[in-house]
Design a protein around this motif. Structure first.
Motif, PDB file in Angstrom:
ATOM      1  N   ILE A  21       0.846  -1.204   0.000  1.00 25.75           N
ATOM      2  CA  ILE A  21       0.000   0.000   0.000  1.00 25.75           C
ATOM      3  C   ILE A  21       0.879   1.252   0.000  1.00 25.75           C
ATOM      4  O   ILE A  21       0.593   2.220  -0.706  1.00 25.75           O
ATOM      5  CB  ILE A  21      -0.956  -0.011   1.216  1.00 25.75           C
ATOM      6  CG1 ILE A  21      -1.955  -1.145   1.053  1.00 25.75           C
ATOM      7  CG2 ILE A  21      -1.691   1.321   1.360  1.00 25.75           C
ATOM      8  CD1 ILE A  21      -2.818  -1.381   2.256  1.00 25.75           C
ATOM      9  N   ASP A  22       1.960   1.213   0.770  1.00 25.62           N
ATOM     10  CA  ASP A  22       2.885   2.353   0.797  1.00 25.62           C
ATOM     11  C   ASP A  22       3.405   2.655  -0.606  1.00 25.62           C
ATOM     12  O   ASP A  22       3.396   3.797  -1.065  1.00 25.62           O
ATOM     13  CB  ASP A  22       4.079   2.047   1.715  1.00 25.62           C
ATOM     14  CG  ASP A  22       3.680   2.115   3.179  1.00 25.62           C
ATOM     15  OD1 ASP A  22       2.541   2.559   3.443  1.00 25.62           O
ATOM     16  OD2 ASP A  22       4.493   1.717   4.034  1.00 25.62           O
ATOM     17  N   MET A  24       2.167   1.699  -3.460  1.00 28.82           N
ATOM     18  CA  MET A  24       1.094   2.128  -4.369  1.00 28.82           C
ATOM     19  C   MET A  24       0.709   3.584  -4.134  1.00 28.82           C
ATOM     20  O   MET A  24       0.400   4.309  -5.078  1.00 28.82           O
ATOM     21  CB  MET A  24      -0.108   1.214  -4.225  1.00 28.82           C
ATOM     22  CG  MET A  24       0.099  -0.062  -5.013  1.00 28.82           C
ATOM     23  SD  MET A  24      -1.137  -1.279  -4.746  1.00 28.82           S
ATOM     24  CE  MET A  24      -2.568  -0.455  -5.276  1.00 28.82           C
ATOM     25  N   PHE A  25       0.719   3.991  -2.885  1.00 27.66           N
ATOM     26  CA  PHE A  25       0.435   5.403  -2.585  1.00 27.66           C
ATOM     27  C   PHE A  25       1.485   6.304  -3.240  1.00 27.66           C
ATOM     28  O   PHE A  25       1.162   7.337  -3.806  1.00 27.66           O
ATOM     29  CB  PHE A  25       0.423   5.649  -1.073  1.00 27.66           C
ATOM     30  CG  PHE A  25      -0.966   5.694  -0.507  1.00 27.66           C
ATOM     31  CD1 PHE A  25      -1.919   6.573  -1.010  1.00 27.66           C
ATOM     32  CD2 PHE A  25      -1.336   4.848   0.529  1.00 27.66           C
ATOM     33  CE1 PHE A  25      -3.202   6.603  -0.494  1.00 27.66           C
ATOM     34  CE2 PHE A  25      -2.624   4.869   1.046  1.00 27.66           C
ATOM     35  CZ  PHE A  25      -3.565   5.742   0.527  1.00 27.66           C
ATOM     36  N   LEU A  27       3.315   5.593  -5.876  1.00 28.47           N
ATOM     37  CA  LEU A  27       3.081   5.572  -7.333  1.00 28.47           C
ATOM     38  C   LEU A  27       1.914   6.487  -7.698  1.00 28.47           C
ATOM     39  O   LEU A  27       1.996   7.265  -8.652  1.00 28.47           O
ATOM     40  CB  LEU A  27       2.760   4.148  -7.788  1.00 28.47           C
ATOM     41  CG  LEU A  27       3.926   3.223  -8.059  1.00 28.47           C
ATOM     42  CD1 LEU A  27       3.413   1.815  -8.334  1.00 28.47           C
ATOM     43  CD2 LEU A  27       4.716   3.714  -9.270  1.00 28.47           C
ATOM     44  N   LEU A  28       0.851   6.392  -6.923  1.00 33.57           N
ATOM     45  CA  LEU A  28      -0.332   7.214  -7.171  1.00 33.57           C
ATOM     46  C   LEU A  28       0.021   8.696  -7.089  1.00 33.57           C
ATOM     47  O   LEU A  28      -0.359   9.496  -7.951  1.00 33.57           O
ATOM     48  CB  LEU A  28      -1.411   6.864  -6.152  1.00 33.57           C
ATOM     49  CG  LEU A  28      -2.767   7.524  -6.360  1.00 33.57           C
ATOM     50  CD1 LEU A  28      -3.379   7.063  -7.657  1.00 33.57           C
ATOM     51  CD2 LEU A  28      -3.704   7.205  -5.208  1.00 33.57           C
TER      52      LEU A  28
ATOM     53  N   ILE B  23      -6.983   1.970  -5.246  1.00 30.17           N
ATOM     54  CA  ILE B  23      -5.683   2.579  -5.580  1.00 30.17           C
ATOM     55  C   ILE B  23      -5.123   1.960  -6.853  1.00 30.17           C
ATOM     56  O   ILE B  23      -4.550   2.655  -7.690  1.00 30.17           O
ATOM     57  CB  ILE B  23      -4.698   2.450  -4.402  1.00 30.17           C
ATOM     58  CG1 ILE B  23      -5.229   3.228  -3.194  1.00 30.17           C
ATOM     59  CG2 ILE B  23      -3.333   3.023  -4.773  1.00 30.17           C
ATOM     60  CD1 ILE B  23      -4.410   3.051  -1.948  1.00 30.17           C
ATOM     61  N   CYS B  27      -4.139   4.012 -10.070  1.00 27.14           N
ATOM     62  CA  CYS B  27      -2.774   3.900 -10.654  1.00 27.14           C
ATOM     63  C   CYS B  27      -2.857   3.573 -12.139  1.00 27.14           C
ATOM     64  O   CYS B  27      -2.167   4.168 -12.954  1.00 27.14           O
ATOM     65  CB  CYS B  27      -1.995   2.792  -9.948  1.00 27.14           C
ATOM     66  SG  CYS B  27      -1.041   3.399  -8.578  1.00 27.14           S
TER      67      CYS B  27
END
Lengths: 159, 156
Positions: A21-22, A24-25, A27-28, B23, B27
């Motif tokens: 999740i870290d 992905m955050f 990347l987002l 998410i 993405c």
């Protein structure tokens, strides 16, 4: 005894989602920051290549600019300004006239109606010259005499 | 972000799976919409304020211009480039001719001599920009486009 052991093993294989999740955050965040969410004034097109084209200076050049895109859809060449298409040349003339009137040239003498606004002309590399010429003529008619022809500076792989 | 996942220790556990799904979708959306910007440049081309479309030429007017004609070959769908009467084979030849002519004009005290691009209606825009680029490489400041059909007048 063996039953208890097998339960322990099952519990220890639980997937820890927190690092994923870290990442992905992050990347987002990267994609959101790099995304261009402003109003699109430029259209996707194949611009002509020119190594001597001057890069757009970061500082203001003392005049306003408007981007005019000349693109082709369904074999019809037309102009798009700020996402709005102008298949009709009369409407295009009215819009260009409006743009010209927004910034009159301070050096205008009595009776002159030149504009200090520059037109960034982004024409597709395959556009027939007559279409480009027609846009330039229209700009000239309404007093927009500062034309900036946009081209792509070739990268080493495009030379 | 760190913490125990033991439900006995923290009875108000958050189910992160839907959040991960959302998410992921975000993405994928941003990755698909991402576009690498190409480096764009421009040629400034100020149209003449004091000149109309036609400049009257008399028999005695000296030819003070470097003219490149771009003609459209309908059969082969290619552009034919002419410098004077010479047919241009490639960019290097055209650049050399512009260089020589411009050097002559500068030597004779006319560095303001323009390169005039006289293109036919169907010539692709990239060919015109290419001639502008070659002229700029040789340090020509003034580049003019020969007036073609007057569309505004033709409409009236």
């Amino acid at each position: 005894m063996s039953r208890f052991k097998s339960q322990d093993v099952e519990e220890s294989v639980a997937c820890n989602l927190i690092p994923m999740i870290d990442i992905m955050f992050l990347l987002l965040l990267f994609f959101m920051l790099s995304a261009d969410m402003t109003q699109r004034v430029t259209e996707d097109m194949k611009l002509p290549l020119a190594d001597k084209a001057i890069e757009d200076p970061k500082e203001k050049e003392g005049y306003e600019t408007s981007t005019v895109n000349l693109i082709c859809e369904n074999d019809v060449w037309f102009v798009k300004i700020a996402g709005h298409g102008y298949p009709d040349w009369g409407h295009l003339r009215a819009t260009l006239d409006e743009l010209a009137r927004l910034s009159p040239d301070p050096a205008n003498k009595a009776g002159e109606n030149f504009s200090s606004r520059a037109i960034m002309l982004r024409a597709d590399s395959d556009a027939p010259y007559k279409e480009v010429q027609r846009v330039i003529q229209l700009c000239s008619t309404v007093g927009l005499y500062k034309i900036e022809v946009v081209a792509i500076k070739p990268t080493p792989d495009k030379v | 972000m760190s913490g125990s996942q033991d439900p006995n220790e923290n009875p108000v556990g958050i189910n992160v799976v839907p959040m991960v799904d959302v998410i992921f979708c975000l993405c994928v959306f941003f990755m698909c919409s991402m576009k690498f910007k190409e480096l764009e440049g421009k040629f400034q081309s100020w149209l003449p304020k004091d000149k109309g479309q036609t400049t009257p030429m008399t028999k005695d007017t000296p030819i003070e211009e470097i003219r490149v004609a771009l003609l459209w070959d309908k059969d082969n769908k290619t552009t034919v480039r002419l410098f004077g009467r010479a047919i241009i084979r490639d960019d290097a030849q055209l650049q050399a001719l512009i260089k020589d002519s411009y050097a002559d004009r500068v030597r004779s005290g006319h560095p303001e001599t323009p390169v005039i691009i006289d293109a036919a209606e169907m010539v692709p825009w990239r060919e015109v920009v290419n001639v502008v680029n070659l002229s700029k490489r040789e340090g020509v400041d003034k580049i003019e486009f020969a007036a073609g059909k007057n569309y505004e007048a033709a409409k009236k």
